[in-house]
Motif scaffolding. Structure first.
Motif, PDB file in Angstrom:
ATOM      1  N   GLY A  91     -34.603  33.806  34.695  1.00 54.00           N
ATOM      2  CA  GLY A  91     -33.205  33.851  35.110  1.00 54.00           C
ATOM      3  C   GLY A  91     -32.873  35.044  35.966  1.00 54.00           C
ATOM      4  O   GLY A  91     -31.709  35.419  36.081  1.00 54.00           O
ATOM      5  N   ARG A  92     -33.904  35.657  36.573  1.00 51.18           N
ATOM      6  CA  ARG A  92     -33.737  36.831  37.432  1.00 51.18           C
ATOM      7  C   ARG A  92     -33.079  37.987  36.674  1.00 51.18           C
ATOM      8  O   ARG A  92     -32.245  38.715  37.215  1.00 51.18           O
ATOM      9  N   ARG A  93     -33.497  38.174  35.420  1.00 52.26           N
ATOM     10  CA  ARG A  93     -33.019  39.295  34.621  1.00 52.26           C
ATOM     11  C   ARG A  93     -33.878  40.518  34.869  1.00 52.26           C
ATOM     12  O   ARG A  93     -35.071  40.407  35.184  1.00 52.26           O
ATOM     13  N   LEU A  94     -33.283  41.696  34.699  1.00 55.48           N
ATOM     14  CA  LEU A  94     -34.046  42.928  34.848  1.00 55.48           C
ATOM     15  C   LEU A  94     -35.141  43.004  33.794  1.00 55.48           C
ATOM     16  O   LEU A  94     -34.921  42.634  32.634  1.00 55.48           O
ATOM     17  N   PRO A  95     -36.338  43.491  34.149  1.00 55.01           N
ATOM     18  CA  PRO A  95     -37.393  43.645  33.151  1.00 55.01           C
ATOM     19  C   PRO A  95     -36.986  44.658  32.086  1.00 55.01           C
ATOM     20  O   PRO A  95     -36.318  45.653  32.395  1.00 55.01           O
ATOM     21  N   PRO A  96     -37.348  44.429  30.823  1.00 53.66           N
ATOM     22  CA  PRO A  96     -36.900  45.307  29.731  1.00 53.66           C
ATOM     23  C   PRO A  96     -37.233  46.780  29.938  1.00 53.66           C
ATOM     24  O   PRO A  96     -36.412  47.644  29.624  1.00 53.66           O
ATOM     25  N   THR A  97     -38.412  47.077  30.470  1.00 52.35           N
ATOM     26  CA  THR A  97     -38.806  48.477  30.599  1.00 52.35           C
ATOM     27  C   THR A  97     -37.939  49.207  31.613  1.00 52.35           C
ATOM     28  O   THR A  97     -37.451  50.315  31.355  1.00 52.35           O
ATOM     29  N   LEU A  98     -37.721  48.607  32.776  1.00 54.81           N
ATOM     30  CA  LEU A  98     -36.876  49.240  33.792  1.00 54.81           C
ATOM     31  C   LEU A  98     -35.457  49.426  33.269  1.00 54.81           C
ATOM     32  O   LEU A  98     -34.856  50.501  33.421  1.00 54.81           O
ATOM     33  N   LEU A  99     -34.903  48.412  32.642  1.00 56.80           N
ATOM     34  CA  LEU A  99     -33.540  48.493  32.142  1.00 56.80           C
ATOM     35  C   LEU A  99     -33.387  49.592  31.100  1.00 56.80           C
ATOM     36  O   LEU A  99     -32.465  50.421  31.168  1.00 56.80           O
ATOM     37  N   ALA A 100     -34.285  49.626  30.128  1.00 53.90           N
ATOM     38  CA  ALA A 100     -34.165  50.591  29.032  1.00 53.90           C
ATOM     39  C   ALA A 100     -34.430  52.018  29.483  1.00 53.90           C
ATOM     40  O   ALA A 100     -33.696  52.944  29.132  1.00 53.90           O
ATOM     41  N   VAL A 101     -35.480  52.225  30.268  1.00 52.64           N
ATOM     42  CA  VAL A 101     -35.823  53.578  30.717  1.00 52.64           C
ATOM     43  C   VAL A 101     -34.744  54.125  31.646  1.00 52.64           C
ATOM     44  O   VAL A 101     -34.332  55.287  31.533  1.00 52.64           O
ATOM     45  N   VAL A 137     -46.646  49.266  28.729  1.00 53.92           N
ATOM     46  CA  VAL A 137     -45.552  49.032  27.793  1.00 53.92           C
ATOM     47  C   VAL A 137     -45.687  47.605  27.270  1.00 53.92           C
ATOM     48  O   VAL A 137     -45.151  46.647  27.832  1.00 53.92           O
ATOM     49  N   ARG A 138     -46.423  47.449  26.200  1.00 47.76           N
ATOM     50  CA  ARG A 138     -46.694  46.126  25.642  1.00 47.76           C
ATOM     51  C   ARG A 138     -46.874  46.233  24.126  1.00 47.76           C
ATOM     52  O   ARG A 138     -47.161  47.309  23.598  1.00 47.76           O
ATOM     53  N   ILE A 139     -46.734  45.109  23.473  1.00 45.21           N
ATOM     54  CA  ILE A 139     -46.873  45.047  22.020  1.00 45.21           C
ATOM     55  C   ILE A 139     -48.110  44.234  21.658  1.00 45.21           C
ATOM     56  O   ILE A 139     -48.643  43.488  22.485  1.00 45.21           O
ATOM     57  N   GLN A 140     -48.561  44.391  20.427  1.00 39.13           N
ATOM     58  CA  GLN A 140     -49.616  43.556  19.870  1.00 39.13           C
ATOM     59  C   GLN A 140     -48.959  42.616  18.860  1.00 39.13           C
ATOM     60  O   GLN A 140     -48.622  43.023  17.749  1.00 39.13           O
ATOM     61  N   PRO A 141     -48.712  41.357  19.238  1.00 30.88           N
ATOM     62  CA  PRO A 141     -48.028  40.423  18.335  1.00 30.88           C
ATOM     63  C   PRO A 141     -48.823  40.198  17.059  1.00 30.88           C
ATOM     64  O   PRO A 141     -50.048  40.069  17.087  1.00 30.88           O
ATOM     65  N   LEU A 154     -39.296  53.118  23.876  1.00 26.89           N
ATOM     66  CA  LEU A 154     -39.132  52.567  22.531  1.00 26.89           C
ATOM     67  C   LEU A 154     -38.150  51.396  22.556  1.00 26.89           C
ATOM     68  O   LEU A 154     -38.376  50.365  21.912  1.00 26.89           O
ATOM     69  N   MET A 155     -37.063  51.541  23.301  1.00 25.26           N
ATOM     70  CA  MET A 155     -36.100  50.437  23.399  1.00 25.26           C
ATOM     71  C   MET A 155     -36.741  49.214  24.039  1.00 25.26           C
ATOM     72  O   MET A 155     -36.538  48.085  23.581  1.00 25.26           O
ATOM     73  N   ALA A 156     -37.515  49.413  25.096  1.00 22.37           N
ATOM     74  CA  ALA A 156     -38.186  48.286  25.754  1.00 22.37           C
ATOM     75  C   ALA A 156     -39.165  47.602  24.807  1.00 22.37           C
ATOM     76  O   ALA A 156     -39.252  46.367  24.764  1.00 22.37           O
ATOM     77  N   LEU A 157     -39.911  48.375  24.033  1.00 24.42           N
ATOM     78  CA  LEU A 157     -40.850  47.799  23.073  1.00 24.42           C
ATOM     79  C   LEU A 157     -40.114  47.000  22.000  1.00 24.42           C
ATOM     80  O   LEU A 157     -40.578  45.943  21.561  1.00 24.42           O
ATOM     81  N   ALA A 158     -38.945  47.493  21.582  1.00 27.88           N
ATOM     82  CA  ALA A 158     -38.151  46.759  20.604  1.00 27.88           C
ATOM     83  C   ALA A 158     -37.699  45.415  21.173  1.00 27.88           C
ATOM     84  O   ALA A 158     -37.699  44.397  20.474  1.00 27.88           O
ATOM     85  N   GLN A 159     -37.328  45.405  22.457  1.00 23.74           N
ATOM     86  CA  GLN A 159     -36.938  44.148  23.099  1.00 23.74           C
ATOM     87  C   GLN A 159     -38.107  43.168  23.117  1.00 23.74           C
ATOM     88  O   GLN A 159     -37.953  41.982  22.809  1.00 23.74           O
ATOM     89  N   LEU A 160     -39.299  43.667  23.473  1.00 24.09           N
ATOM     90  CA  LEU A 160     -40.476  42.809  23.501  1.00 24.09           C
ATOM     91  C   LEU A 160     -40.812  42.294  22.096  1.00 24.09           C
ATOM     92  O   LEU A 160     -41.207  41.132  21.926  1.00 24.09           O
TER      93      LEU A 160
END
Length: 277
Positions: A55-65, A165-169, A195-201
Motif C-alpha cells: 500500500g506504499r507505506r513507509l518501511p518500519p525501520t525508516l519510520l521508527a528511526v 533490522v530483522r527478527i527470527q520468527p 527497537l520500535m521497528a523490530l517490535a513492528q516486525l
C-alpha cells in the motif's frame, strides 16, 4: 525508568543553524539533517520505490528511526533542555500512503515543552509532494549521568545495513532478535528507533500466524530499561483486541535475563473494512 537513547544529537554554537550529528543507524537509512534551531529540527531521507511496504507505506525501520531521531533532536535543541538524553515514550501514527511519484521524505519536528528535565516533541512526515504521511509524538528525559556527548564526525562506524533490522520468527507467534553492533546507538545500546521497528516486525509476524495482515495505524512504545548492546531479545505478543475492524497487539520486549526492556502496543485495520486513520 527510561529506555534507549536516540543517537541524533545537535552540536555547534549557532542555535539557528546547528549541525545535526547522526549515528551509523541514521546514516544507513540515508537520513540527513537539513536545519535545526531552538526546539526544532528538520531531516530528509530518500524514498526508493522498491523500499516501500504494501500500500506504499513507509518501511518500519525508516519510520521508527526517523521519528526517534527527529523528536529527540528537537527536544534536546530546546534552550531549557540537556544536550542529550534518552527516549521514554514514542508513538507513531501512519496516516496515508506515499505518492507514487515521491522520491524523498521530509521530517519536521518541534519541541512541545521542556520542564524539570523532561521534554515532549512532535514530528510530521511528508513526502516531497507535501502529503502528510505520518505523525509522531515522544517524551524524552535529559541526560544526567555525565557521559560525554558526540561531537561532529565522532561516530565513524560504517552505516547500518537496513537488512540487519530483522527478527527470527518463532513458532508460537513470538520472535527473537540477536543484537548486533550495527544496530547500536552512541551509548552502545540498541537504538530506540530500531527497537520500535523490530517490535513492528514482531507484531506483523504474530498477525501472520493468526492468518491476518492488518494495515498498521498506530504503534506506541514505552521504553522501560535500556536494551543491551549484546545478547538477544525476545518479543512476546498477545492480542488485547480482535474486533471486526481493529486488531490491537501488546508486545513485551524481554532481555535475556527476563526483565522487560520495553512494551509496544500496535493497532491495525482489518483489510476490506473502511477505517479512517
Amino acid at each position: 525508568m527510561a529506555g534507549d537513547s536516540s543517537s541524533a544529537l545537535l552540536t555547534g554554537a549557532d542555535t539557528t543553524g546547528k549541525l545535526l550529528v547522526l549515528s551509523a543507524v541514521e546514516a544507513g537509512l540515508g537520513l540527513t539533517g537539513v536545519r535545526a534551531g531552538p526546539g526544532r529540527a528538520e531531516f530528509r531521507a530518500p524514498l526508493a520505490p522498491d523500499s516501500l511496504g504494501p500500500g506504499r507505506r513507509l518501511p518500519p525501520t525508516l519510520l521508527a528511526v526517523a521519528a526517534d531521531a527527529a523528536v529527540a533532536s528537537a527536544v534536546f535543541a530546546h534552550p531549557a533542555s540537556s544536550p542529550t538524553g534518552v527516549t521514554v515514550e514514542l508513538r507513531v501514527d501512519q496516516l496515508a500512503p506515499v505518492a507514487p511519484e515521491a522520491r524523498h521524505l521530509d521530517v519536521s519536528a518541534v519541541a512541545l515543552g521542556v520542564t524539570d528535565g523532561f521534554g515532549s516533541g512532535r514530528a510530521e512526515f511528508r513526502d516531497d509532494r507535501g502529503a502528510l504521511i505520518a505523525h509522531a509524538v515522544g517524551m524524552m528525559v535529559g541526560d544526567s549521568d555525565g557521559r560525554a556527548r558526540l561531537g561532529p564526525g565522532s561516530d565513524a562506524r560504517p552505516p547500518m545495513d537496513p537488512e540487519a533490522v530483522r527478527i527470527q520468527p518463532l513458532g508460537d507467534g513470538s520472535a527473537r532478535v540477536d543484537v548486533s553492533v550495527g544496530l547500536l546507538n552512541s551509548r552502545g545500546m540498541l537504538h530506540g528507533g530500531v527497537l520500535m521497528a523490530l517490535a513492528q516486525l514482531a507484531q506483523e509476524h504474530c498477525h501472520a500466524t493468526a492468518g491476518a495482515a492488518p494495515r498498521p495505524l498506530r504503534l506506541g512504545v514505552s521504553y522501560l530499561r535500556p536494551a543491551p548492546g549484546e545478547g538477544s531479545l525476545h518479543f512476546r505478543s498477545e492480542y488485547v483486541r480482535r474486533g471486526r475492524r481493529l486488531w490491537t497487539l501488546r508486545t513485551e520486549v524481554l532481555r535475556s535475563n527476563g526483565t522487560i526492556a520495553a512494551i509496544a502496543t500496535g493497532t491495525g485495520a482489518i483489510s476490506g473494512v473502511p477505517v479512517r486513520a
